[in-house]
Scaffold this active site. Structure first.
Site, PDB file in Angstrom:
ATOM      1  N   GLY A  15       0.826  -1.216   0.000  1.00 22.15           N
ATOM      2  CA  GLY A  15       0.000   0.000   0.000  1.00 22.15           C
ATOM      3  C   GLY A  15       0.853   1.255   0.000  1.00 22.15           C
ATOM      4  O   GLY A  15       1.873   1.304   0.677  1.00 22.15           O
ATOM      5  N   ARG A  76       0.874  -4.918  -5.754  1.00 20.76           N
ATOM      6  CA  ARG A  76       0.945  -6.204  -5.063  1.00 20.76           C
ATOM      7  C   ARG A  76       1.195  -7.233  -6.174  1.00 20.76           C
ATOM      8  O   ARG A  76       0.517  -7.208  -7.194  1.00 20.76           O
ATOM      9  CB  ARG A  76      -0.336  -6.459  -4.289  1.00 20.76           C
ATOM     10  N   ASP A 107       5.134  -4.990   6.054  1.00 25.20           N
ATOM     11  CA  ASP A 107       5.740  -6.277   6.434  1.00 25.20           C
ATOM     12  C   ASP A 107       5.662  -7.315   5.312  1.00 25.20           C
ATOM     13  O   ASP A 107       6.558  -8.148   5.184  1.00 25.20           O
ATOM     14  CB  ASP A 107       5.143  -6.808   7.743  1.00 25.20           C
ATOM     15  N   THR A 130       4.150   2.490   5.770  1.00 26.86           N
ATOM     16  CA  THR A 130       2.756   2.041   5.896  1.00 26.86           C
ATOM     17  C   THR A 130       2.004   2.989   6.821  1.00 26.86           C
ATOM     18  O   THR A 130       2.534   3.388   7.856  1.00 26.86           O
ATOM     19  CB  THR A 130       2.648   0.599   6.437  1.00 26.86           C
ATOM     20  N   ASP A 132      -0.372   2.144   8.594  1.00 24.76           N
ATOM     21  CA  ASP A 132      -0.950   1.385   9.714  1.00 24.76           C
ATOM     22  C   ASP A 132      -0.093   1.365  10.980  1.00 24.76           C
ATOM     23  O   ASP A 132      -0.586   1.031  12.044  1.00 24.76           O
ATOM     24  CB  ASP A 132      -1.208  -0.064   9.290  1.00 24.76           C
ATOM     25  N   ASP A 134       2.091  -0.804  11.865  1.00 25.68           N
ATOM     26  CA  ASP A 134       1.931  -2.151  12.434  1.00 25.68           C
ATOM     27  C   ASP A 134       3.214  -2.970  12.351  1.00 25.68           C
ATOM     28  O   ASP A 134       3.186  -4.190  12.216  1.00 25.68           O
ATOM     29  CB  ASP A 134       0.781  -2.881  11.721  1.00 25.68           C
ATOM     30  N   ARG A 176      -5.793  -2.564   8.821  1.00 24.14           N
ATOM     31  CA  ARG A 176      -6.220  -3.937   8.534  1.00 24.14           C
ATOM     32  C   ARG A 176      -6.019  -4.848   9.747  1.00 24.14           C
ATOM     33  O   ARG A 176      -6.900  -5.578  10.138  1.00 24.14           O
ATOM     34  CB  ARG A 176      -5.413  -4.449   7.332  1.00 24.14           C
TER      35      ARG A 176
HETATM   36  P1  ADP Z   1       2.667  -4.498   2.557  1.00 22.94           P
HETATM   37  O1  ADP Z   1       4.093  -4.501   2.177  1.00 22.94           O
HETATM   38  O2  ADP Z   1       2.056  -3.140   2.569  1.00 22.94           O
HETATM   39  O3  ADP Z   1       2.414  -5.292   3.837  1.00 22.94           O
HETATM   40  P2  ADP Z   1       1.563  -6.742   0.999  1.00 22.94           P
HETATM   41  O4  ADP Z   1       1.366  -7.612   2.188  1.00 22.94           O
HETATM   42  O5  ADP Z   1       0.449  -6.669   0.029  1.00 22.94           O
HETATM   43  O6  ADP Z   1       1.856  -5.224   1.392  1.00 22.94           O
HETATM   44  O7  ADP Z   1       2.886  -7.225   0.263  1.00 22.94           O
HETATM   45  C1  ADP Z   1       3.378  -6.545  -0.870  1.00 22.94           C
HETATM   46  C2  ADP Z   1       4.012  -7.518  -1.817  1.00 22.94           C
HETATM   47  O8  ADP Z   1       5.156  -8.134  -1.216  1.00 22.94           O
HETATM   48  C3  ADP Z   1       3.167  -8.696  -2.237  1.00 22.94           C
HETATM   49  O9  ADP Z   1       2.236  -8.383  -3.256  1.00 22.94           O
HETATM   50  C4  ADP Z   1       4.208  -9.657  -2.752  1.00 22.94           C
HETATM   51  O10 ADP Z   1       4.660  -9.300  -4.037  1.00 22.94           O
HETATM   52  C5  ADP Z   1       5.332  -9.436  -1.735  1.00 22.94           C
HETATM   53  N1  ADP Z   1       5.210 -10.439  -0.658  1.00 22.94           N
HETATM   54  C6  ADP Z   1       4.432 -10.376   0.428  1.00 22.94           C
HETATM   55  N2  ADP Z   1       4.540 -11.498   1.183  1.00 22.94           N
HETATM   56  C7  ADP Z   1       5.422 -12.296   0.535  1.00 22.94           C
HETATM   57  C8  ADP Z   1       5.938 -13.601   0.770  1.00 22.94           C
HETATM   58  N3  ADP Z   1       5.591 -14.325   1.845  1.00 22.94           N
HETATM   59  N4  ADP Z   1       6.821 -14.103  -0.125  1.00 22.94           N
HETATM   60  C9  ADP Z   1       7.181 -13.393  -1.217  1.00 22.94           C
HETATM   61  N5  ADP Z   1       6.720 -12.169  -1.494  1.00 22.94           N
HETATM   62  C10 ADP Z   1       5.841 -11.613  -0.650  1.00 22.94           C
HETATM   63  O1  F6P Z   2      -1.942  -1.438   4.805  1.00 20.87           O
HETATM   64  C1  F6P Z   2      -2.487  -0.174   4.636  1.00 20.87           C
HETATM   65  C2  F6P Z   2      -3.932  -0.266   4.309  1.00 20.87           C
HETATM   66  O2  F6P Z   2      -4.350   1.055   4.130  1.00 20.87           O
HETATM   67  C3  F6P Z   2      -4.828  -0.996   5.305  1.00 20.87           C
HETATM   68  O3  F6P Z   2      -5.130  -0.260   6.438  1.00 20.87           O
HETATM   69  C4  F6P Z   2      -5.999  -1.351   4.439  1.00 20.87           C
HETATM   70  O4  F6P Z   2      -6.728  -2.430   4.921  1.00 20.87           O
HETATM   71  C5  F6P Z   2      -5.355  -1.704   3.160  1.00 20.87           C
HETATM   72  O5  F6P Z   2      -4.158  -0.953   3.092  1.00 20.87           O
HETATM   73  C6  F6P Z   2      -6.203  -1.464   1.948  1.00 20.87           C
HETATM   74  O6  F6P Z   2      -5.405  -1.650   0.832  1.00 20.87           O
HETATM   75  P1  F6P Z   2      -5.910  -1.610  -0.685  1.00 20.87           P
HETATM   76  O7  F6P Z   2      -7.040  -0.672  -0.766  1.00 20.87           O
HETATM   77  O8  F6P Z   2      -4.708  -1.144  -1.440  1.00 20.87           O
HETATM   78  O9  F6P Z   2      -6.274  -2.990  -1.004  1.00 20.87           O
END
Ligand code: ADP
Ligand code: F6P
Length: 325
Positions: A15, A76, A107, A130, A132, A134, A176
């Site tokens: 995000g 993503r 994360d 982020t 959040d 978190d 989230r």
């Molecule tokens: P954020 O970084 O905001 O927590 P996401 O959880 O959507 O967002 O993760 C972002 C991207 O990081 C994912 O779309 C994916 O490409 C990569 N990613 C997340 N988790 C993993 C994982 N366990 N292994 C490999 N790539 C990952």
């Molecule tokens: O991780 C940041 C965040 O804004 C969360 O609080 C929320 O649930 C999520 O992203 C929504 O993400 P998107 O609209 O990109 O799916």
């Protein structure tokens, strides 16, 4: 110490968060200052896999420190969850000679970076980006301060209407898995109740509290609920049933919390973390997330950064209870 990292790639992933641009700017300019070549990887891990990688210059990051979103775009990327996808991504980096990465994200993005650094010999530095807040190992995440201030501004406005009409508002903020935006914006706006995923919501207690307030003619109530707790609509349904005399409205703040010009605070921490990411690569401090703890730079190994969540202190929860009576 010998400077082994000569070409770095910077990306934003997951995000978007206000201040990501300030962090990109800091990485690019600190890298160039240290004689490195810097590449911008577009759309997070998707650009790494699709070889959408562009050279960055000092001017590439001019006039962006005040802008929300991310000039590198973010995404993503499903393919990156698979070894094959990461292999493809690494081969593209190798072709360009990129031998260090800075990943600005949450994360999930660090989980991806950790896997990449484990499977292939490429040092990765994570910057917590982020709204959040978190992520453990840092007092601040890039974007949180802006998001929480946006929420405060919106809730203040809603309170005007709540007050004018003697209404009960249930306001859903983002988060989230974490209640930090709800907690901070709720305390700062004097919300009567704050519902967060870190603490089990006792709906009976909430309803009884509202009935008691109604008896003493306190009709203006703001309930801030984190999206990760339970939806505002769900809470409204219960309240409408159990406290039918309350004039109840719902407002979901949604994505306005993710955008907008970063606050001074977010620009400062993003600049400091971006600078520190490049310094870390130069010093050979690899595969860590850069944080700030007690106003000092703090380095958490990526594998730990992806596991632990920030905990909400009991003090905050006590303050909420006392002040929101
Ligand atoms: P954020 O970084 O905001 O927590 P996401 O959880 O959507 O967002 O993760 C972002 C991207 O990081 C994912 O779309 C994916 O490409 C990569 N990613 C997340 N988790 C993993 C994982 N366990 N292994 C490999 N790539 C990952
Ligand atoms: O991780 C940041 C965040 O804004 C969360 O609080 C929320 O649930 C999520 O992203 C929504 O993400 P998107 O609209 O990109 O799916």
């Amino acid at each position: 110490m010998e400077n082994k990292v000569t070409k770095i790639g910077v990306l934003t992933s997951g995000g978007d968060a206000p201040g990501m641009n300030a962090a990109i700017r800091a990485v690019v300019r600190t890298g160039i200052y240290n004689g490195m070549e810097v590449f911008g990887i577009m759309r997070g891990y998707s650009g790494m896999i699709e070889n959408d990688i562009v050279p960055m210059h000092s001017r590439s990051v001019a006039n962006i420190i005040q802008r929300g979103g991310t000039i590198l775009k973010t995404a993503r990327c499903k393919e990156f969850f698979e070894h094959e996808g990461r292999k493809k991504a690494y081969n593209n980096l190798k072709k360009l000679g990129i031998n260090g990465l800075v990943i600005i994200g949450g994360d999930g993005s660090f989980r991806g970076a950790h896997k990449l650094s484990e499977e292939f010999d490429i040092p990765c530095i994570g910057l917590p980006g982020t709204i959040d807040k978190d992520i453990a190992g840092t007092d601040f995440t890039i974007g949180f301060d802006t998001a929480v201030n946006t929420a405060v501004e919106a809730i203040d406005k809603i309170r005007d209407t709540a007050d004018a009409h003697d209404r009960l508002f249930i306001i859903e903020v983002m988060g989230r898995d974490a209640g930090y935006i709800a907690l901070h914006s709720g305390i700062a706006t004097g919300a009567e109740n704050i519902l967060i995923p870190e603490r089990r919501t006792d709906i009976e207690e909430l309803v009884n509290g509202l009935l008691e307030k109604e008896r003493r003619k306190k009709l203006v109530n703001i309930i801030v609920v984190a999206e990760g707790d339970r939806g505002a609509e769900d809470v409204a349904k219960v309240i409408k049933e159990r406290v039918p005399t309350a004039d109840t409205r719902v407002c979901v703040l949604g994505h306005i919390q993710r955008g907008g010009a970063p606050t001074c605070m977010d620009r400062l921490i993003a600049s400091r973390m971006g600078y520190s990411a490049v310094e870390s690569l130069i010093e050979g401090r690899h595969n860590v997330m850069i944080g700030i703890v007690n106003n000092k730079m703090h380095y958490t190994p990526l594998e730990k950064a992806v596991k632990a969540k920030q905990r909400i202190s009991e003090d905050w929860l006590k303050i909420v209870k006392i002040l929101a009576s």
